[in-house]
Design a protein around this motif. Structure first.
Motif, PDB file in Angstrom:
ATOM      1  N   SER A   1      26.776  -2.111 -18.943  1.00  0.00           N
ATOM      2  CA  SER A   1      27.386  -3.344 -18.487  1.00  0.00           C
ATOM      3  C   SER A   1      27.991  -3.154 -17.105  1.00  0.00           C
ATOM      4  N   ASN A   2      28.049  -4.239 -16.334  1.00  0.00           N
ATOM      5  CA  ASN A   2      28.631  -4.245 -14.991  1.00  0.00           C
ATOM      6  C   ASN A   2      27.973  -3.245 -14.054  1.00  0.00           C
ATOM      7  N   SER A   3      26.682  -3.085 -14.148  1.00  0.00           N
ATOM      8  CA  SER A   3      25.949  -2.165 -13.276  1.00  0.00           C
ATOM      9  C   SER A   3      24.864  -2.934 -12.542  1.00  0.00           C
ATOM     10  N   THR A   4      24.563  -2.522 -11.308  1.00  0.00           N
ATOM     11  CA  THR A   4      23.531  -3.211 -10.540  1.00  0.00           C
ATOM     12  C   THR A   4      22.136  -2.830 -10.987  1.00  0.00           C
ATOM     13  N   SER A   5      21.972  -1.674 -11.613  1.00  0.00           N
ATOM     14  CA  SER A   5      20.657  -1.275 -12.108  1.00  0.00           C
ATOM     15  C   SER A   5      20.785  -0.766 -13.537  1.00  0.00           C
ATOM     16  N   SER A   6      20.266  -1.550 -14.473  1.00  0.00           N
ATOM     17  CA  SER A   6      20.368  -1.153 -15.870  1.00  0.00           C
ATOM     18  C   SER A   6      19.020  -0.750 -16.450  1.00  0.00           C
ATOM     19  N   GLU A   7      17.950  -1.015 -15.732  1.00  0.00           N
ATOM     20  CA  GLU A   7      16.597  -0.646 -16.159  1.00  0.00           C
ATOM     21  C   GLU A   7      15.946   0.164 -15.045  1.00  0.00           C
ATOM     22  N   PRO A   8      15.007   1.039 -15.383  1.00  0.00           N
ATOM     23  CA  PRO A   8      14.356   1.847 -14.337  1.00  0.00           C
ATOM     24  C   PRO A   8      13.729   1.018 -13.218  1.00  0.00           C
ATOM     25  N   LEU A   9      13.093  -0.092 -13.551  1.00  0.00           N
ATOM     26  CA  LEU A   9      12.449  -0.896 -12.508  1.00  0.00           C
ATOM     27  C   LEU A   9      13.451  -1.607 -11.611  1.00  0.00           C
ATOM     28  N   ASP A  10      14.701  -1.701 -12.045  1.00  0.00           N
ATOM     29  CA  ASP A  10      15.725  -2.280 -11.177  1.00  0.00           C
ATOM     30  C   ASP A  10      15.915  -1.437  -9.915  1.00  0.00           C
ATOM     31  N   LEU A  11      15.686  -0.140 -10.032  1.00  0.00           N
ATOM     32  CA  LEU A  11      15.794   0.723  -8.852  1.00  0.00           C
ATOM     33  C   LEU A  11      14.711   0.385  -7.833  1.00  0.00           C
ATOM     34  N   ILE A  12      13.533   0.009  -8.310  1.00  0.00           N
ATOM     35  CA  ILE A  12      12.460  -0.403  -7.398  1.00  0.00           C
ATOM     36  C   ILE A  12      12.802  -1.765  -6.796  1.00  0.00           C
ATOM     37  N   ARG A  13      13.389  -2.645  -7.602  1.00  0.00           N
ATOM     38  CA  ARG A  13      13.777  -3.971  -7.097  1.00  0.00           C
ATOM     39  C   ARG A  13      14.719  -3.848  -5.900  1.00  0.00           C
ATOM     40  N   LEU A  14      15.596  -2.862  -5.913  1.00  0.00           N
ATOM     41  CA  LEU A  14      16.526  -2.662  -4.808  1.00  0.00           C
ATOM     42  C   LEU A  14      15.810  -2.271  -3.516  1.00  0.00           C
ATOM     43  N   CYS A  15      14.559  -1.837  -3.612  1.00  0.00           N
ATOM     44  CA  CYS A  15      13.783  -1.415  -2.442  1.00  0.00           C
ATOM     45  C   CYS A  15      12.874  -2.513  -1.891  1.00  0.00           C
ATOM     46  N   LEU A  16      12.894  -3.706  -2.495  1.00  0.00           N
ATOM     47  CA  LEU A  16      12.057  -4.800  -1.984  1.00  0.00           C
ATOM     48  C   LEU A  16      12.380  -5.069  -0.521  1.00  0.00           C
ATOM     49  N   ASP A  17      11.346  -5.295   0.273  1.00  0.00           N
ATOM     50  CA  ASP A  17      11.461  -5.535   1.722  1.00  0.00           C
ATOM     51  C   ASP A  17      12.019  -4.342   2.490  1.00  0.00           C
ATOM     52  N   GLU A  18      11.951  -3.160   1.878  1.00  0.00           N
ATOM     53  CA  GLU A  18      12.386  -1.921   2.532  1.00  0.00           C
ATOM     54  C   GLU A  18      11.221  -0.945   2.597  1.00  0.00           C
ATOM     55  N   GLN A  19      11.336   0.067   3.464  1.00  0.00           N
ATOM     56  CA  GLN A  19      10.340   1.128   3.536  1.00  0.00           C
ATOM     57  C   GLN A  19      10.475   2.012   2.305  1.00  0.00           C
ATOM     58  N   VAL A  20       9.366   2.288   1.632  1.00  0.00           N
ATOM     59  CA  VAL A  20       9.376   3.163   0.464  1.00  0.00           C
ATOM     60  C   VAL A  20       8.364   4.293   0.644  1.00  0.00           C
ATOM     61  N   PHE A  21       8.634   5.372  -0.047  1.00  0.00           N
ATOM     62  CA  PHE A  21       7.732   6.516  -0.130  1.00  0.00           C
ATOM     63  C   PHE A  21       7.179   6.515  -1.542  1.00  0.00           C
ATOM     64  N   VAL A  22       5.845   6.570  -1.677  1.00  0.00           N
ATOM     65  CA  VAL A  22       5.200   6.568  -2.987  1.00  0.00           C
ATOM     66  C   VAL A  22       4.296   7.789  -3.077  1.00  0.00           C
ATOM     67  N   LYS A  23       4.577   8.672  -4.033  1.00  0.00           N
ATOM     68  CA  LYS A  23       3.711   9.833  -4.287  1.00  0.00           C
ATOM     69  C   LYS A  23       2.701   9.404  -5.334  1.00  0.00           C
ATOM     70  N   LEU A  24       1.425   9.715  -5.074  1.00  0.00           N
ATOM     71  CA  LEU A  24       0.334   9.274  -5.932  1.00  0.00           C
ATOM     72  C   LEU A  24      -0.453  10.462  -6.476  1.00  0.00           C
ATOM     73  N   ARG A  25      -1.180  10.217  -7.545  1.00  0.00           N
ATOM     74  CA  ARG A  25      -2.103  11.231  -8.066  1.00  0.00           C
ATOM     75  C   ARG A  25      -3.175  11.505  -7.017  1.00  0.00           C
ATOM     76  N   GLY A  26      -3.816  12.638  -7.143  1.00  0.00           N
ATOM     77  CA  GLY A  26      -4.906  12.969  -6.229  1.00  0.00           C
ATOM     78  C   GLY A  26      -4.424  13.466  -4.881  1.00  0.00           C
ATOM     79  N   SER A  27      -3.239  14.076  -4.836  1.00  0.00           N
ATOM     80  CA  SER A  27      -2.688  14.661  -3.606  1.00  0.00           C
ATOM     81  C   SER A  27      -2.585  13.636  -2.484  1.00  0.00           C
ATOM     82  N   ARG A  28      -2.039  12.462  -2.811  1.00  0.00           N
ATOM     83  CA  ARG A  28      -1.874  11.393  -1.823  1.00  0.00           C
ATOM     84  C   ARG A  28      -0.428  10.919  -1.816  1.00  0.00           C
ATOM     85  N   GLU A  29      -0.004  10.468  -0.634  1.00  0.00           N
ATOM     86  CA  GLU A  29       1.318   9.893  -0.461  1.00  0.00           C
ATOM     87  C   GLU A  29       1.186   8.657   0.413  1.00  0.00           C
ATOM     88  N   MET A  30       2.059   7.663   0.185  1.00  0.00           N
ATOM     89  CA  MET A  30       2.051   6.455   1.011  1.00  0.00           C
ATOM     90  C   MET A  30       3.465   6.117   1.416  1.00  0.00           C
TER      91      MET A  30
END
Length: 91
Positions: free
Chosen positions: A4-33
């Motif tokens: 309760s009283n938290s800005t992120s209560s679910e794991p995907l809420d952390l991604i929501r906080l990054c909307l319209d921001e630069q993100v780093f995404v590590k992918l399978r197959g030795s790739r990064e974006m």
């Protein structure tokens, strides 16, 4: 997860906080974006703009790890290839 009283209560809420921001995404197959996050869904499918993909590889006769980059104006990332998502400023 229920906090309760938290800005992120679910794991995907952390991604929501990054909307319209630069993100780093590590992918399978030795790739990064790195790119600006425009959209995502519950499967971690993502849409990035101004994205730079880095692909790491080795050649047969050399143990040296090499990389090449590829730029895209807009890219869709399928969620089942996502390993890690982070704010690009923290990488």
């Amino acid at each position: 997860m229920s906090e309760s009283n938290s800005t992120s209560s679910e794991p995907l809420d952390l991604i929501r906080l990054c909307l319209d921001e630069q993100v780093f995404v590590k992918l399978r197959g030795s790739r990064e974006m790195v790119g600006k996050l425009h959209a995502y869904d519950m499967h971690c499918n993502m849409v990035l703009s101004d994205a730079t993909e880095t692909i790491f590889y080795t050649e047969q006769d050399s143990p040296e790890i090499k990389s090449r980059t590829k730029k895209s104006d807009m890219v869709f990332i399928r969620g089942d290839s996502v390993i890690l998502v982070s704010d690009a400023a923290n990488v």
